[in-house]
Design a protein around this motif. Structure first.
Motif, PDB file in Angstrom:
ATOM      1  N   ALA A 149       0.808  -1.216   0.000  1.00  0.00           N
ATOM      2  CA  ALA A 149       0.000   0.000   0.000  1.00  0.00           C
ATOM      3  C   ALA A 149       0.844   1.270   0.000  1.00  0.00           C
ATOM      4  N   CYS A 164      -6.444  -2.064  -5.949  1.00  0.00           N
ATOM      5  CA  CYS A 164      -5.657  -3.038  -5.181  1.00  0.00           C
ATOM      6  C   CYS A 164      -6.516  -4.220  -4.778  1.00  0.00           C
ATOM      7  N   ILE A 166      -6.327  -6.850  -1.592  1.00  0.00           N
ATOM      8  CA  ILE A 166      -5.640  -7.069  -0.320  1.00  0.00           C
ATOM      9  C   ILE A 166      -5.881  -8.488   0.182  1.00  0.00           C
ATOM     10  N   PRO A 169      -3.773  -7.582   5.647  1.00  0.00           N
ATOM     11  CA  PRO A 169      -3.372  -6.214   5.997  1.00  0.00           C
ATOM     12  C   PRO A 169      -1.930  -6.171   6.490  1.00  0.00           C
ATOM     13  N   TYR A 214      -0.174   3.647   7.426  1.00  0.00           N
ATOM     14  CA  TYR A 214      -0.849   2.653   6.581  1.00  0.00           C
ATOM     15  C   TYR A 214      -2.250   3.138   6.210  1.00  0.00           C
ATOM     16  N   GLY A 218      -3.202   3.862   2.381  1.00  0.00           N
ATOM     17  CA  GLY A 218      -4.272   2.995   1.899  1.00  0.00           C
ATOM     18  C   GLY A 218      -5.467   3.776   1.388  1.00  0.00           C
ATOM     19  N   SER A 219      -5.733   4.910   2.011  1.00  0.00           N
ATOM     20  CA  SER A 219      -6.876   5.719   1.598  1.00  0.00           C
ATOM     21  C   SER A 219      -6.691   6.335   0.218  1.00  0.00           C
ATOM     22  N   ALA A 224     -10.652  -0.645  -3.584  1.00  0.00           N
ATOM     23  CA  ALA A 224      -9.913  -1.709  -2.898  1.00  0.00           C
ATOM     24  C   ALA A 224     -10.785  -2.953  -2.820  1.00  0.00           C
ATOM     25  N   ILE A 235      -9.336  -3.603   7.191  1.00  0.00           N
ATOM     26  CA  ILE A 235      -9.092  -2.532   6.229  1.00  0.00           C
ATOM     27  C   ILE A 235     -10.060  -1.363   6.448  1.00  0.00           C
ATOM     28  N   TRP A 239      -8.162   1.997   6.917  1.00  0.00           N
ATOM     29  CA  TRP A 239      -8.155   2.875   5.741  1.00  0.00           C
ATOM     30  C   TRP A 239      -9.322   3.857   5.731  1.00  0.00           C
ATOM     31  N   THR A 245     -14.361   0.025  -0.652  1.00  0.00           N
ATOM     32  CA  THR A 245     -13.799  -1.265  -0.269  1.00  0.00           C
ATOM     33  C   THR A 245     -14.841  -2.364  -0.476  1.00  0.00           C
TER      34      THR A 245
END
Length: 463
Positions: A149, A164, A166, A169, A214, A218-219, A224, A235, A239, A245
């Protein structure tokens, strides 16, 4: 004199900044109509690599006008070898070969490069590695399939849309409360840190700072995808982009496996473990539980066979495999244990087709593709009672139990004995229910959900 020193200092500070700005502008002007997958290790044989090739295939089917590029640190990788590998190892046939961009600074994300502060070292190393990637090719869409990330802000800097997937994490909520490293690292933590109160407290502060970073990086993701309910919970907490997400279960190879007959010989009963020979896969726990099973059985009956099937990608994993063989001798079960290393996919399918049970023992496994493969193949799964296996996979289907959850050696042994002693009609009923549940995690469902999520970015960019 002082004025000269000040001017020289300003030049020293400004020069690299100017170089960065110039490089970024130059590369952005040369941006390609492509989607690039950041996957530095393309020879792992794991679920992450399966997701990579299914993701590439999904994009090629969805947007054939986009070039698909793979950033890889494997020196022998080529469009032809990667295409062949996708078929041979994972049964994924790509519509056309992806382009390849070789990365030569992969050591900066290797655990062995950082004896201390491994986590932050790898995070910062991924930034450096992604810089190399973007200096060689800047795509319209950047797709991280390997959990880096910290590369997202760099992708944004170069003008990319960020997608992405995931698997696990980098920071988990457990780390913030107790200083426990994520599962792949917990087996290698310094015992002095684990046993000492003060270093543990500092470690919590260290993880808290990392979790804040992170969350920020990640944001930056435009969209995601996460592989399980357990991963999504972490997450979303870190995030804080729940509207971007989405849970997309990983593609599990169920079509071929579901063609295997559920009826199979149980003389001798075969129990299988399909997992790379890495520490987090807890092969020793499986072996010790199997030793208890052997001790519990009447020697006049056909003894079960435990088959370890997995990959070895480096010397450390080769040594781990040898230690496992030595341990089998110590436990006096070596006559009942078989080891298979780096076997082809068709051989793995054959092994699964002969097993009545499949073992999984990784703590906090984000999902657990091997468990679904056991279920699809007709082998009763015995999985670790945590994370993905507990929240998403091992449940009931039409009111019928589909497998067992265990945590300790004795629990694994009890579960294996239950399967061994189970009447044939009951085993077939459970195996059929497990196979039906496995369809929830099929490649077909993955492609359908995956394309629906990815189109949010692709369509948005075209508007």
């Amino acid at each position: 004199m002082k004025k000269g020193i000040i001017i020289a200092s300003i030049i020293v500070v400004i020069t690299p900044i100017v170089k960065v700005i110039f490089t970024v502008k130059k590369c952005r002007r040369q941006r390609k109509k492509a989607i690039a997958f950041f996957h530095p290790y393309t020879n792992t044989d794991g679920g992450g690599e399966r997701v990579l090739w299914c993701s590439v295939k999904g994009i090629q089917e969805l947007s054939p006008d986009l070039d698909c590029v793979v950033y890889t640190g494997d020196p022998d990788a080529s469009p032809e070898t990667l295409t062949a590998r996708a078929v041979d190892r994972f049964g994924v046939t790509l519509p056309y070969p992806p382009k390849v961009v070789h990365l030569y600074k992969r050591k900066w994300i290797d655990d062995t490069t950082y004896p201390r502060f491994t986590l932050i070292g790898r995070c910062l190393g991924s930034v450096y590695l992604s810089w190399e990637a973007f200096c060689k090719l800047v795509p319209i869409y950047y797709f991280d399939t390997s959990g880096h990330a910290f590369t997202f802000p760099i992708a944004k800097l170069f003008g990319c849309k960020v997608i992405c997937y995931i698997h696990y994490p980098t920071i988990t909520l457990d780390m913030l409360s107790g200083g426990k490293a994520p599962t792949p690292l917990m087996y290698d933590n310094d015992p002095e840190v684990a046993e000492s109160i003060m270093p543990s407290r500092y470690k919590v502060l260290y993880y808290t700072f990392l979790s804040w970073l992170y969350g920020k990086v990640g944001s930056c993701a435009d969209v995601a995808m996460v592989n399980s309910s357990w991963t999504r919970a972490h997450i979303n907490k870190l995030w804080r982009i729940p509207n971007r997400t989405f849970r997309v279960y990983p593609p599990c190879d169920t079509t071929e496996l579901q063609e295997l007959p559920l009826e199979r010989s149980a003389v001798p009963p075969k129990i299988i473990s399909v997992a790379p020979f890495r520490p987090e896969k807890a092969h020793n726990l499986k072996l010790e539980a199997f030793a208890l099973v052997i001790k519990s059985l009447d020697l006049s009956l056909p003894m079960p066979i435990l088959q370890f099937v997995g990959s070895c990608q480096n010397e450390a994993e080769e040594r781990r495999l040898q230690k496992l063989k030595d341990r089998a001798i110590e436990l006096k079960v070596d006559d009942h244990v078989e080891f298979y290393k780096n076997v082809a996919r068709n051989e793995v399918v054959q092994f699964l087709g002969g097993a009545i049970a499949g073992l999984h023992a990784m703590t906090d496994e984000h999902f657990g593709i091997s468990i679904v493969e056991y279920m699809a193949a007709g082998a009763i799964p015995i999985a670790h009672n945590s994370a993905g296996p507990k929240t998403d996979i091992i449940s009931t289907e039409d009111g019928i139990q589909v497998g067992y959850l265990a945590r300790y050696v004795e629990e694994y042994a009890d579960a294996m004995l239950q399967v061994i002693w189970m009447p044939e009609n009951e085993r077939l009923e459970m195996a059929a229910a497990a196979r039906q549940r496995a369809t929830r995690f099929s490649a077909q469902r993955f492609y359908r959900h995956y394309k629906a999520v990815v189109q949010r970015v692709l369509c948005h960019s075209k508007d």
